[in-house]
Design a protein around this motif. Structure first.
Motif, PDB file in Angstrom:
ATOM      1  N   ARG A  25      69.695  11.286  37.025  1.00  0.00           N
ATOM      2  CA  ARG A  25      68.877  10.774  38.124  1.00  0.00           C
ATOM      3  C   ARG A  25      67.430  10.563  37.699  1.00  0.00           C
ATOM      4  NH1 ARG A  25      72.856   8.911  41.175  1.00  0.00           N
ATOM      5  NH2 ARG A  25      74.280  10.550  41.901  1.00  0.00           N
ATOM      6  N   THR A  26      66.721   9.831  38.542  1.00  0.00           N
ATOM      7  CA  THR A  26      65.280   9.634  38.344  1.00  0.00           C
ATOM      8  C   THR A  26      64.517  10.688  39.131  1.00  0.00           C
ATOM      9  OG1 THR A  26      65.505   7.249  38.012  1.00  0.00           O
ATOM     10  CG2 THR A  26      63.334   8.060  38.683  1.00  0.00           C
ATOM     11  N   ILE A  27      63.526  11.283  38.472  1.00  0.00           N
ATOM     12  CA  ILE A  27      62.618  12.202  39.152  1.00  0.00           C
ATOM     13  C   ILE A  27      61.286  11.485  39.335  1.00  0.00           C
ATOM     14  CG2 ILE A  27      61.368  14.386  39.022  1.00  0.00           C
ATOM     15  CD1 ILE A  27      63.614  15.512  37.353  1.00  0.00           C
ATOM     16  N   HIS A  28      60.895  11.305  40.574  1.00  0.00           N
ATOM     17  CA  HIS A  28      59.594  10.712  40.874  1.00  0.00           C
ATOM     18  C   HIS A  28      58.579  11.847  40.953  1.00  0.00           C
ATOM     19  CE1 HIS A  28      60.967   6.571  41.764  1.00  0.00           C
ATOM     20  NE2 HIS A  28      62.102   7.194  42.061  1.00  0.00           N
ATOM     21  N   TRP A  29      57.700  11.883  39.962  1.00  0.00           N
ATOM     22  CA  TRP A  29      56.781  13.009  39.830  1.00  0.00           C
ATOM     23  C   TRP A  29      55.412  12.646  40.402  1.00  0.00           C
ATOM     24  CZ3 TRP A  29      57.799  17.793  39.305  1.00  0.00           C
ATOM     25  CH2 TRP A  29      56.765  18.694  39.028  1.00  0.00           C
ATOM     26  N   ILE A  30      54.943  13.448  41.352  1.00  0.00           N
ATOM     27  CA  ILE A  30      53.660  13.188  42.015  1.00  0.00           C
ATOM     28  C   ILE A  30      52.603  14.103  41.413  1.00  0.00           C
ATOM     29  CG2 ILE A  30      52.440  13.097  44.211  1.00  0.00           C
ATOM     30  CD1 ILE A  30      55.066  12.645  45.594  1.00  0.00           C
ATOM     31  N   ASP A  31      51.594  13.499  40.828  1.00  0.00           N
ATOM     32  CA  ASP A  31      50.538  14.251  40.151  1.00  0.00           C
ATOM     33  C   ASP A  31      49.429  14.654  41.124  1.00  0.00           C
ATOM     34  OD1 ASP A  31      51.580  14.063  37.470  1.00  0.00           O
ATOM     35  OD2 ASP A  31      51.049  11.938  37.529  1.00  0.00           O
ATOM     36  N   GLY A  56      53.080  30.551  30.612  1.00  0.00           N
ATOM     37  CA  GLY A  56      54.306  29.985  31.169  1.00  0.00           C
ATOM     38  C   GLY A  56      54.743  30.750  32.403  1.00  0.00           C
ATOM     39  N   GLY A  57      55.228  30.045  33.405  1.00  0.00           N
ATOM     40  CA  GLY A  57      55.706  30.695  34.616  1.00  0.00           C
ATOM     41  C   GLY A  57      54.642  30.983  35.642  1.00  0.00           C
ATOM     42  N   THR A  58      53.453  30.413  35.512  1.00  0.00           N
ATOM     43  CA  THR A  58      52.397  30.644  36.501  1.00  0.00           C
ATOM     44  C   THR A  58      52.303  29.506  37.508  1.00  0.00           C
ATOM     45  OG1 THR A  58      50.737  29.633  35.066  1.00  0.00           O
ATOM     46  CG2 THR A  58      51.036  32.008  34.883  1.00  0.00           C
ATOM     47  N   SER A  59      53.157  28.521  37.367  1.00  0.00           N
ATOM     48  CA  SER A  59      53.165  27.417  38.331  1.00  0.00           C
ATOM     49  C   SER A  59      54.563  27.240  38.913  1.00  0.00           C
ATOM     50  CB  SER A  59      52.697  26.113  37.671  1.00  0.00           C
ATOM     51  OG  SER A  59      53.584  25.724  36.643  1.00  0.00           O
ATOM     52  N   LEU A  60      54.623  26.464  39.974  1.00  0.00           N
ATOM     53  CA  LEU A  60      55.834  26.291  40.755  1.00  0.00           C
ATOM     54  C   LEU A  60      56.191  24.814  40.816  1.00  0.00           C
ATOM     55  CD1 LEU A  60      57.572  28.182  42.665  1.00  0.00           C
ATOM     56  CD2 LEU A  60      56.117  27.341  44.523  1.00  0.00           C
ATOM     57  N   LEU A  61      57.461  24.493  40.631  1.00  0.00           N
ATOM     58  CA  LEU A  61      57.935  23.121  40.785  1.00  0.00           C
ATOM     59  C   LEU A  61      58.663  23.006  42.122  1.00  0.00           C
ATOM     60  CD1 LEU A  61      59.502  22.523  37.240  1.00  0.00           C
ATOM     61  CD2 LEU A  61      57.126  22.197  37.968  1.00  0.00           C
ATOM     62  N   VAL A  62      58.193  22.114  42.958  1.00  0.00           N
ATOM     63  CA  VAL A  62      58.844  21.838  44.242  1.00  0.00           C
ATOM     64  C   VAL A  62      59.590  20.518  44.086  1.00  0.00           C
ATOM     65  CG1 VAL A  62      58.530  21.473  46.714  1.00  0.00           C
ATOM     66  CG2 VAL A  62      56.983  23.020  45.466  1.00  0.00           C
ATOM     67  N   LEU A  63      60.902  20.531  44.304  1.00  0.00           N
ATOM     68  CA  LEU A  63      61.735  19.350  44.078  1.00  0.00           C
ATOM     69  C   LEU A  63      62.575  19.048  45.313  1.00  0.00           C
ATOM     70  CD1 LEU A  63      62.688  20.586  40.579  1.00  0.00           C
ATOM     71  CD2 LEU A  63      61.699  18.327  40.928  1.00  0.00           C
ATOM     72  N   MET A  64      62.604  17.767  45.693  1.00  0.00           N
ATOM     73  CA  MET A  64      63.348  17.341  46.879  1.00  0.00           C
ATOM     74  C   MET A  64      64.304  16.220  46.505  1.00  0.00           C
ATOM     75  SD  MET A  64      60.381  17.314  49.797  1.00  0.00           S
ATOM     76  CE  MET A  64      59.581  18.856  50.295  1.00  0.00           C
ATOM     77  N   ARG A  65      65.539  16.312  46.980  1.00  0.00           N
ATOM     78  CA  ARG A  65      66.553  15.292  46.698  1.00  0.00           C
ATOM     79  C   ARG A  65      66.742  14.417  47.930  1.00  0.00           C
ATOM     80  NH1 ARG A  65      72.394  14.200  46.325  1.00  0.00           N
ATOM     81  NH2 ARG A  65      72.859  13.448  44.211  1.00  0.00           N
ATOM     82  N   TRP A 111      65.195  12.384  42.989  1.00  0.00           N
ATOM     83  CA  TRP A 111      64.444  13.615  43.206  1.00  0.00           C
ATOM     84  C   TRP A 111      62.958  13.275  43.220  1.00  0.00           C
ATOM     85  CZ3 TRP A 111      66.487  18.487  44.025  1.00  0.00           C
ATOM     86  CH2 TRP A 111      67.872  18.632  43.792  1.00  0.00           C
ATOM     87  N   VAL A 112      62.225  13.941  44.090  1.00  0.00           N
ATOM     88  CA  VAL A 112      60.772  13.804  44.139  1.00  0.00           C
ATOM     89  C   VAL A 112      60.194  15.211  43.968  1.00  0.00           C
ATOM     90  CG1 VAL A 112      58.772  13.062  45.481  1.00  0.00           C
ATOM     91  CG2 VAL A 112      60.964  11.862  45.746  1.00  0.00           C
ATOM     92  N   GLY A 113      59.186  15.336  43.093  1.00  0.00           N
ATOM     93  CA  GLY A 113      58.677  16.677  42.838  1.00  0.00           C
ATOM     94  C   GLY A 113      57.195  16.717  42.525  1.00  0.00           C
ATOM     95  N   TRP A 114      56.653  17.932  42.573  1.00  0.00           N
ATOM     96  CA  TRP A 114      55.250  18.154  42.221  1.00  0.00           C
ATOM     97  C   TRP A 114      55.071  19.611  41.792  1.00  0.00           C
ATOM     98  CZ3 TRP A 114      57.001  17.221  47.156  1.00  0.00           C
ATOM     99  CH2 TRP A 114      56.841  18.226  48.099  1.00  0.00           C
ATOM    100  N   ILE A 117      58.116  10.633  51.602  1.00  0.00           N
ATOM    101  CA  ILE A 117      59.069   9.964  52.498  1.00  0.00           C
ATOM    102  C   ILE A 117      59.260   8.505  52.085  1.00  0.00           C
ATOM    103  CG2 ILE A 117      59.527   9.268  54.865  1.00  0.00           C
ATOM    104  CD1 ILE A 117      59.798  12.276  54.316  1.00  0.00           C
ATOM    105  N   ALA A 118      58.169   7.839  51.694  1.00  0.00           N
ATOM    106  CA  ALA A 118      58.259   6.427  51.287  1.00  0.00           C
ATOM    107  C   ALA A 118      59.108   6.276  50.037  1.00  0.00           C
ATOM    108  CB  ALA A 118      56.856   5.868  51.050  1.00  0.00           C
ATOM    109  N   LEU A 119      58.945   7.161  49.075  1.00  0.00           N
ATOM    110  CA  LEU A 119      59.752   7.114  47.856  1.00  0.00           C
ATOM    111  C   LEU A 119      61.223   7.326  48.186  1.00  0.00           C
ATOM    112  CD1 LEU A 119      57.466   9.126  45.412  1.00  0.00           C
ATOM    113  CD2 LEU A 119      58.168   6.744  45.123  1.00  0.00           C
ATOM    114  N   GLY A 120      61.497   8.269  49.074  1.00  0.00           N
ATOM    115  CA  GLY A 120      62.880   8.533  49.452  1.00  0.00           C
ATOM    116  C   GLY A 120      63.530   7.353  50.153  1.00  0.00           C
ATOM    117  N   LYS A 121      62.802   6.707  51.035  1.00  0.00           N
ATOM    118  CA  LYS A 121      63.364   5.588  51.789  1.00  0.00           C
ATOM    119  C   LYS A 121      63.538   4.337  50.935  1.00  0.00           C
ATOM    120  CE  LYS A 121      61.991   6.927  56.462  1.00  0.00           C
ATOM    121  NZ  LYS A 121      61.237   6.576  57.684  1.00  0.00           N
ATOM    122  N   ALA A 122      62.703   4.198  49.916  1.00  0.00           N
ATOM    123  CA  ALA A 122      62.760   2.994  49.084  1.00  0.00           C
ATOM    124  C   ALA A 122      63.883   3.043  48.052  1.00  0.00           C
ATOM    125  CB  ALA A 122      61.420   2.802  48.368  1.00  0.00           C
ATOM    126  N   ALA A 123      64.409   4.218  47.781  1.00  0.00           N
ATOM    127  CA  ALA A 123      65.408   4.373  46.717  1.00  0.00           C
ATOM    128  C   ALA A 123      66.783   3.895  47.161  1.00  0.00           C
ATOM    129  CB  ALA A 123      65.469   5.827  46.287  1.00  0.00           C
TER     130      ALA A 123
END
Length: 362
Positions: free
Chosen positions: A139-145, A107-116, A54-57, A43-49
């Motif tokens: 666009r910039t993708i903010h990736w959360i590790d 490959g394909g054993t993990s999931l990417l969750v992305l929010m705009r 996009w924010v993802g993990w 939420i903080a990343l989204g509000k600061a932009a």
């Protein structure tokens, strides 16, 4: 100097893990962030932009054959901004770079969750396979590790709540987000996803979301999901809800589905019986042809009989065609006969074509 080598090696390894967590992105910038509290961080990343971002993990994905990536001609990948006003709408406008190096066996054993996020507001969600290349549309993708599955599920679960006094447009937007969040939850490997889906599948306050949860318990959640649906079927009394549960059961790839459906071939509710008949005959294939024909010849309800005929048409390699021809020739029920002929007319099977040519000559 020798003491520094192990430390340096650890740093290199850590950097490699971080890079491995990030998706393959072109036409955009990736900024990496270390998670502290997922919901708050996102939420903080989204509000600061000041611009859309996009924010993802990444989290482990449920087992199964899940192709969560688009294909464009000879190119495979996903255009995050495609179809959004003012961005690329034609996938041909930019081709994905061909992958280099060895093909990962996992490959394909993990999931990417992305929010705009737009103007500080969560606008939409995407869920992709972990090996899917991404075009970020500039666009910039903010990736959360290092996001844990439990934290991911906890945050996504908050998005499944659609109640509130807002305008119709806001409620519609929340429903869309809730549906996307639920789809993502169902694809999480973590067992916590089962508990969320089970809770929503038992909640009658939102029929649309409940229907989706039931379906995903069958299609995504393996033996536990099937067992949950079987329990619900035994206690459910509403006709349409029972039919929805039967449909969800039929999507499971677990053994024993046909055994659950078989007693329902004689169910007193015609809607439920029709659904069970259709699913049972498709799953059983030619091995259940005698049961299928018995239903066609004896069931008192037209919809049940025609669903049985249609189900035989779905058998692979045209194995239902001879039985459809026989019904078209010999059935004394005009509704069954008409349905069989209609299905044969949409088939490209040479036997069906020959029968129709014969019929035209009469």
């Amino acid at each position: 100097m020798t003491r520094a080598l192990p430390v340096l090696g650890c740093l290199v390894l850590l950097a490699a893990v971080v890079v491995a967590q990030q998706p393959a992105v072109q036409n955009g910038r990736v900024e990496s962030h270390r998670v502290s509290a997922l919901e708050r961080d996102v939420i903080a990343l989204g509000k600061a932009a000041t611009d859309p971002i996009w924010v993802g993990w990444r989290v482990p994905m449920v087992d199964g054959d899940r192709e969560l990536c688009s294909s464009w001609n000879t190119s495979r990948g996903d255009y995050l901004e495609s179809g959004i006003s003012g961005t690329i709408t034609s996938p041909e406008a930019r081709q994905f770079t061909a992958p280099t190096g060895p093909v990962p066996l996992e490959g394909g054993t993990s999931l990417l969750v992305l929010m705009r996020f737009v103007d500080g507001r969560l606008e939409r969600m995407r869920t992709l396979g972990g090996d899917c290349p991404i075009d970020a549309g500039g666009r910039t993708i903010h990736w959360i590790d290092a996001v844990t599955p439990a934290d991911s599920l906890r945050f996504l679960d908050t998005l499944t709540r659609v109640d509130g006094p807002d305008s119709l447009n806001a409620i519609t937007a929340r429903r869309t987000l809730a549906s996307s969040a639920l789809s993502s939850i169902a694809l999480h490997r973590d067992a916590g996803a089962d508990a969320i889906l089970e809770r929503i599948a038992a909640d009658r306050s939102d029929t649309s979301l409940r229907s989706s949860a039931l379906r995903m318990l069958g299609s995504h959640r393996g033996a536990r999901g099937l067992a949950t649906l079987e329990r619900q079927l035994k206690t459910e009394t509403v006709s349409d809800d029972r039919r929805a549960i039967v449909s969800a059961i039929a999507t499971s790839r677990e053994p024993g589905v046909a055994g659950i459906l078989k007693p329902l071939l004689r169910d007193g509710d015609a809607k439920v019986r029709a659904e069970a008949v259709s699913r049972y005959i498709v799953i059983g294939g030619p091995a259940v042809v005698s049961e299928a024909l018995a239903i066609v010849n004896a069931d008192p309800v037209d919809d049940v009989k025609t669903r049985a005929v249609s189900a035989m048409a779905q058998w692979p390699r045209g194995e239902g065609v001879p039985h459809l021809i026989a019904l078209a020739r010999t059935s004394k029920d005009p509704i069954v006969q008409k349905r069989a002929v209609s299905l044969l007319s949409s088939s490209r099977d040479p036997r069906a074509i020959a029968y129709l040519e014969e019929l035209l000559k009469k």
